[in-house]
Write a protein that holds these residues in place. Structure first.
Motif, PDB file in Angstrom:
ATOM      1  N   TRP A  20       4.679  10.476   1.291  1.00  0.00           N
ATOM      2  CA  TRP A  20       4.059   9.202   0.983  1.00  0.00           C
ATOM      3  C   TRP A  20       4.645   8.132   1.888  1.00  0.00           C
ATOM      4  N   SER A  21       3.801   7.259   2.368  1.00  0.00           N
ATOM      5  CA  SER A  21       4.280   6.111   3.151  1.00  0.00           C
ATOM      6  C   SER A  21       3.988   4.843   2.357  1.00  0.00           C
ATOM      7  N   VAL A  22       4.917   3.910   2.430  1.00  0.00           N
ATOM      8  CA  VAL A  22       4.771   2.622   1.740  1.00  0.00           C
ATOM      9  C   VAL A  22       4.767   1.545   2.811  1.00  0.00           C
ATOM     10  N   GLU A  23       3.722   0.728   2.790  1.00  0.00           N
ATOM     11  CA  GLU A  23       3.577  -0.333   3.785  1.00  0.00           C
ATOM     12  C   GLU A  23       3.298  -1.648   3.073  1.00  0.00           C
ATOM     13  N   SER A  24       3.767  -2.733   3.656  1.00  0.00           N
ATOM     14  CA  SER A  24       3.517  -4.038   3.049  1.00  0.00           C
ATOM     15  C   SER A  24       3.203  -5.074   4.123  1.00  0.00           C
ATOM     16  N   SER A  25       2.512  -6.093   3.683  1.00  0.00           N
ATOM     17  CA  SER A  25       2.207  -7.228   4.550  1.00  0.00           C
ATOM     18  C   SER A  25       2.304  -8.486   3.696  1.00  0.00           C
ATOM     19  N   GLY A  26       3.240  -9.361   4.019  1.00  0.00           N
ATOM     20  CA  GLY A  26       3.393 -10.603   3.277  1.00  0.00           C
ATOM     21  C   GLY A  26       4.251 -10.494   2.033  1.00  0.00           C
TER      22      GLY A  26
ATOM     23  N   ALA B 101       0.835  -1.199   0.000  1.00  0.00           N
ATOM     24  CA  ALA B 101       0.000   0.000   0.000  1.00  0.00           C
ATOM     25  C   ALA B 101       0.869   1.248   0.000  1.00  0.00           C
ATOM     26  N   VAL B 102       0.466   2.234  -0.789  1.00  0.00           N
ATOM     27  CA  VAL B 102       1.105   3.551  -0.816  1.00  0.00           C
ATOM     28  C   VAL B 102       0.045   4.559  -0.414  1.00  0.00           C
ATOM     29  N   ASN B 103       0.348   5.375   0.581  1.00  0.00           N
ATOM     30  CA  ASN B 103      -0.620   6.349   1.091  1.00  0.00           C
ATOM     31  C   ASN B 103      -0.028   7.746   1.120  1.00  0.00           C
ATOM     32  N   VAL B 104      -0.867   8.733   0.814  1.00  0.00           N
ATOM     33  CA  VAL B 104      -0.475  10.133   0.924  1.00  0.00           C
ATOM     34  C   VAL B 104      -0.718  10.581   2.354  1.00  0.00           C
ATOM     35  N   ARG B 105       0.273  11.227   2.948  1.00  0.00           N
ATOM     36  CA  ARG B 105       0.137  11.780   4.292  1.00  0.00           C
ATOM     37  C   ARG B 105       0.138  13.299   4.170  1.00  0.00           C
ATOM     38  N   ASN B 106      -0.930  13.938   4.586  1.00  0.00           N
ATOM     39  CA  ASN B 106      -1.051  15.395   4.501  1.00  0.00           C
ATOM     40  C   ASN B 106      -0.455  16.044   5.743  1.00  0.00           C
TER      41      ASN B 106
ATOM     42  N   HIS C 200       6.748  15.483   7.106  1.00  0.00           N
ATOM     43  CA  HIS C 200       7.322  14.192   7.471  1.00  0.00           C
ATOM     44  C   HIS C 200       7.880  14.281   8.893  1.00  0.00           C
ATOM     45  N   PRO C 201       7.633  13.285   9.744  1.00  0.00           N
ATOM     46  CA  PRO C 201       8.060  13.361  11.141  1.00  0.00           C
ATOM     47  C   PRO C 201       9.576  13.469  11.336  1.00  0.00           C
ATOM     48  N   ASN C 202      10.369  13.045  10.361  1.00  0.00           N
ATOM     49  CA  ASN C 202      11.831  13.146  10.475  1.00  0.00           C
ATOM     50  C   ASN C 202      12.377  14.452   9.920  1.00  0.00           C
ATOM     51  N   ASN C 203      11.504  15.312   9.396  1.00  0.00           N
ATOM     52  CA  ASN C 203      11.925  16.592   8.827  1.00  0.00           C
ATOM     53  C   ASN C 203      11.592  17.705   9.813  1.00  0.00           C
ATOM     54  N   THR C 204      12.601  18.340  10.363  1.00  0.00           N
ATOM     55  CA  THR C 204      12.383  19.403  11.351  1.00  0.00           C
ATOM     56  C   THR C 204      12.639  20.792  10.770  1.00  0.00           C
TER      57      THR C 204
END
Length: 71
Positions: free
Chosen positions: A48-54, A27-32, A35-39
């Motif tokens: 965008w976050s990329v998540e996978s299962s399996g 899954a690829v999702n847009v996060r509005n 980014h939490p690592n960008n200060t």
């Protein structure tokens, strides 16, 4: 296979996915949000976050046309 991610108001990004191994979902999702690592004070307001299962492997590419944004 290419998949558009985003919306017409904020621009689309095309993600290409090939050579997928394993049996599951990707899954690829847009996060509005910033980014939490960008200060930084000046930053993009979406990521965008990329998540996978399996899925045990995949080649993923992204094309983002920055000409639509003010940077």
């Amino acid at each position: 296979m290419d998949f558009p991610v985003g919306d017409s108001a904020n621009g689309m990004t095309t993600f290409g996915v090939t050579n997928v191994t394993g049996d599951g979902t990707l899954a690829v999702n847009v996060r509005n949000a910033q980014h939490p690592n960008n200060t930084a004070t000046d930053h993009l307001t979406r990521y965008w976050s990329v998540e996978s299962s399996g899925v045990t492997g995949a080649d993923v590419s992204a094309y983002y046309d920055e000409t639509d944004d003010v940077v």
